[in-house]
Design an enzyme around this catalytic site. Structure first.
Site, PDB file in Angstrom:
ATOM      1  N   SER A 180      38.768  47.220  45.104  1.00  0.00           N
ATOM      2  CA  SER A 180      38.953  46.046  44.255  1.00  0.00           C
ATOM      3  C   SER A 180      40.423  45.678  44.240  1.00  0.00           C
ATOM      4  CB  SER A 180      38.482  46.342  42.818  1.00  0.00           C
ATOM      5  OG  SER A 180      38.868  45.296  41.942  1.00  0.00           O
ATOM      6  N   TYR A 214      37.797  51.483  35.241  1.00  0.00           N
ATOM      7  CA  TYR A 214      37.416  50.851  36.510  1.00  0.00           C
ATOM      8  C   TYR A 214      38.609  50.789  37.453  1.00  0.00           C
ATOM      9  CZ  TYR A 214      35.926  47.260  39.811  1.00  0.00           C
ATOM     10  OH  TYR A 214      35.626  46.568  40.959  1.00  0.00           O
TER      11      TYR A 214
END
Length: 243
Positions: free
Chosen positions: A126, A139
């Site tokens: 990401s 995350y």
């Protein structure tokens, strides 16, 4: 025919890759393989957070297909809350899926790749692995771990002719954001489609590219963040805390 393994195969990006790619035995891993009927003949249902079951599944795949040519570690999820709102078990579960399962699958298939002196591992990370924002603590940490693991492994297997590609995406229009439906509306035109991401990945199956940072606007922001971290944090606090 070459062999391609995709984890988290029910994910929107994974399904789009499976639709676009040609010339591979598509071997798909998912918690619910019933939803993949018609996409591939080679479906394996497994909870990737169950290490013993995951290792057993990978052994079955290796016994049936031999060396894997392309491994796409796509499985992962995110929850976006303030850090103190997470329990320790929730953080561990996220790391079990996003990091430890990825490493387990890689460990399972890597020896055959090394023996054959060929192969490619694509890890879906990401842009949060470069630009973390509030409410993404766990995350972002997991994706930092994926990128760090990938960068180190790339150096270890360089002489074995094995390529490692890390895909860092910004917001993508997928069911990933179902728990936060207002987020995609807030990021607007900066969100990209699964078709766009999959097309970029498929186009780089045979290249030596080490990273894909998508879309280009966030890649520029990533470079800016590297050069000007204090200013970037100030800007993200004001403009990018949209979760």
């Amino acid at each position: 025919m070459k062999n391609m393994v995709i984890t988290g195969a029910n994910g929107d990006i994974a399904r789009e890759i499976a639709r676009q790619v040609k010339g591979y035995n598509l071997i798909l891993l998912s918690r619910d393989s019933s939803k993949l009927s018609g996409i591939s003949d080679y479906l394996y249902q497994v909870d990737i957070s169950d290490e013993a079951a995951l290792v057993a599944t990978c052994k079955q795949i290796s016994a049936k297909f031999g060396s894997i040519d392309i491994l796409i570690n796509n499985a992962g999820y995110g929850e976006f809350r303030e850090f103190l709102a997470y329990s320790s078990d929730e953080i561990r579960k996220l790391f079990e899926v996003n990091v430890f399962a990825l490493m387990t699958v890689t460990r399972a298939f890597l020896p055959d790749m090394i023996h054959e002196k060929t192969g490619k591992i694509i890890n879906i990370a990401s842009i949060a692995s470069y630009m973390a924002t509030a409410k993404s603590t766990s995350y972002a940490a997991s994706k930092f771990a994926v990128r760090g693991f990938s960068d180190a492994l790339r150096q270890e297997v360089f002489d074995d002719n094995i390529k490692i590609l890390v895909v860092n995406t910004g917001p993508v229009v997928t069911k990933f954001h179902q728990a936060n439906p207002g987020y995609l509306a807030k990021v607007g035109r900066h969100a990209v489609s699964t078709n766009f991401v999959a097309k970029k990945i498929v186009a780089n199956l045979d290249t030596n590219k080490r990273e894909l940072n998508l879309p280009w606007q966030l890649n520029i922001a990533r470079l800016f963040a590297t050069l000007f971290p204090v200013l970037t944090e100030s800007m993200t606090r004001r403009f990018f805390n949209l979760k």
